[in-house]
Design an enzyme around this catalytic site. Structure first.
Site, PDB file in Angstrom:
ATOM      1  N   HIS A 203      86.983 -35.996   8.914  1.00  0.00           N
ATOM      2  CA  HIS A 203      87.004 -37.287   8.219  1.00  0.00           C
ATOM      3  C   HIS A 203      86.462 -37.235   6.795  1.00  0.00           C
ATOM      4  O   HIS A 203      86.916 -38.009   5.950  1.00  0.00           O
ATOM      5  CB  HIS A 203      86.180 -38.324   9.014  1.00  0.00           C
ATOM      6  CG  HIS A 203      86.818 -38.721  10.298  1.00  0.00           C
ATOM      7  ND1 HIS A 203      86.423 -39.803  11.041  1.00  0.00           N
ATOM      8  CD2 HIS A 203      87.870 -38.165  10.988  1.00  0.00           C
ATOM      9  CE1 HIS A 203      87.165 -39.910  12.129  1.00  0.00           C
ATOM     10  NE2 HIS A 203      88.048 -38.929  12.126  1.00  0.00           N
TER      11      HIS A 203
ATOM     12  N   HIS B 151      91.658 -40.807   5.403  1.00  0.00           N
ATOM     13  CA  HIS B 151      90.360 -40.223   5.072  1.00  0.00           C
ATOM     14  C   HIS B 151      90.334 -39.717   3.615  1.00  0.00           C
ATOM     15  O   HIS B 151      89.302 -39.748   2.963  1.00  0.00           O
ATOM     16  CB  HIS B 151      90.018 -39.099   6.045  1.00  0.00           C
ATOM     17  CG  HIS B 151      89.993 -39.565   7.464  1.00  0.00           C
ATOM     18  ND1 HIS B 151      89.112 -40.517   7.913  1.00  0.00           N
ATOM     19  CD2 HIS B 151      90.777 -39.240   8.525  1.00  0.00           C
ATOM     20  CE1 HIS B 151      89.328 -40.757   9.200  1.00  0.00           C
ATOM     21  NE2 HIS B 151      90.346 -39.998   9.592  1.00  0.00           N
TER      22      HIS B 151
ATOM     23  N   CYS C  89      66.947 -26.038   5.609  1.00  0.00           N
ATOM     24  CA  CYS C  89      65.523 -26.149   5.272  1.00  0.00           C
ATOM     25  C   CYS C  89      64.807 -26.539   6.572  1.00  0.00           C
ATOM     26  O   CYS C  89      65.332 -26.294   7.661  1.00  0.00           O
ATOM     27  CB  CYS C  89      65.283 -27.108   4.107  1.00  0.00           C
ATOM     28  SG  CYS C  89      65.667 -28.851   4.419  1.00  0.00           S
TER      29      CYS C  89
ATOM     30  N   THR D 114      64.003 -29.603   7.880  1.00  0.00           N
ATOM     31  CA  THR D 114      64.725 -30.682   8.571  1.00  0.00           C
ATOM     32  C   THR D 114      66.207 -30.696   8.245  1.00  0.00           C
ATOM     33  O   THR D 114      66.980 -31.352   8.947  1.00  0.00           O
ATOM     34  CB  THR D 114      64.172 -32.049   8.121  1.00  0.00           C
ATOM     35  OG1 THR D 114      64.328 -32.125   6.693  1.00  0.00           O
ATOM     36  CG2 THR D 114      62.706 -32.211   8.500  1.00  0.00           C
TER      37      THR D 114
ATOM     38  N   ASP E 105      65.313 -22.466   2.418  1.00  0.00           N
ATOM     39  CA  ASP E 105      63.947 -22.325   1.900  1.00  0.00           C
ATOM     40  C   ASP E 105      63.138 -21.458   2.860  1.00  0.00           C
ATOM     41  O   ASP E 105      63.675 -20.829   3.772  1.00  0.00           O
ATOM     42  CB  ASP E 105      63.323 -23.707   1.612  1.00  0.00           C
ATOM     43  CG  ASP E 105      62.966 -24.494   2.866  1.00  0.00           C
ATOM     44  OD1 ASP E 105      63.143 -23.976   3.987  1.00  0.00           O
ATOM     45  OD2 ASP E 105      62.493 -25.640   2.708  1.00  0.00           O
TER      46      ASP E 105
HETATM   47  C1  RB5 Z   1      59.097 -27.767   3.639  1.00  0.00           C
HETATM   48  O1  RB5 Z   1      57.826 -27.923   4.186  1.00  0.00           O
HETATM   49  C2  RB5 Z   1      59.990 -28.924   4.062  1.00  0.00           C
HETATM   50  O2  RB5 Z   1      59.564 -30.095   3.467  1.00  0.00           O
HETATM   51  C3  RB5 Z   1      61.440 -28.638   3.762  1.00  0.00           C
HETATM   52  O3  RB5 Z   1      61.836 -27.463   4.397  1.00  0.00           O
HETATM   53  C4  RB5 Z   1      62.444 -29.689   4.200  1.00  0.00           C
HETATM   54  O4  RB5 Z   1      62.252 -30.017   5.550  1.00  0.00           O
HETATM   55  C5  RB5 Z   1      62.551 -30.884   3.343  1.00  0.00           C
HETATM   56  O5  RB5 Z   1      63.361 -31.792   3.582  1.00  0.00           O
END
Ligand code: RB5
Length: 147
Positions: free
Chosen positions: A98, A133, A65, A67, A8
């Protein structure tokens, strides 16, 4: 290998860095992510990469993304996908050994370029161990097929 990559808006720079890194390892990489900084919805890119891998056209996927959490959750909704969120290389190697993970996810707001490189290197260079596994993966597939 043929690798699908997606991201993203939070991960444009890290995606480009990792694409170049993976191409340098000798793999073919196709970019399914956004290249704009405008706010974008991570499930859109998770779906593109997950479907590309699930179809068999691509060997592995990489998703990034902010996180890594949202994009991994979304990818795991696609049948046949085992997407592992990893913030360090030990987990990336173990999820290949695994879980036979076919997509790796991480967060551009969590890991830096060098750590991301080592996560991806472990993911791409570690083989599935099979054996007990595989039985557990078959049980995951059973859950998928019950839905
Ligand atoms: C975008 O602000 C953020 O929410 C997205 O990149 C991600 O971290 C969502 O899990």
């Amino acid at each position: 290998m043929k690798i699908a990559i997606g991201n993203d808006h939070t991960a444009v720079e890290l995606k480009r860095h990792i694409q170049t890194y993976v191409e340098g390892m000798g793999h073919e990489v196709v970019n399914f992510g956004t290249d704009k900084s405008d706010s974008a919805d991570y499930p859109v890119y998770a779906k593109k990469v997950a479907q590309a891998v699930a179809s068999g056209e691509f060997d592995r996927g990489i998703l990034i993304c902010g996180t890594g959490i949202g994009i991994s959750i979304a990818a795991n909704k696609v049948k046949g996908i085992r997407c592992a969120l990893c913030s360090e290389p030990c987990s990336a190697a173990l999820t290949r050994k695994h879980n036979n993970a076919n997509i790796i996810a991480f967060g551009a707001r969590i890991v830096g370029q060098v750590l991301a490189e080592s996560i991806v290197e472990a993911f791409l260079n570690t083989e599935f161990e099979g054996g007990r596994h595989q039985r557990r993966i078959d049980l995951i597939t059973d859950i998928e097929n019950e839905q």
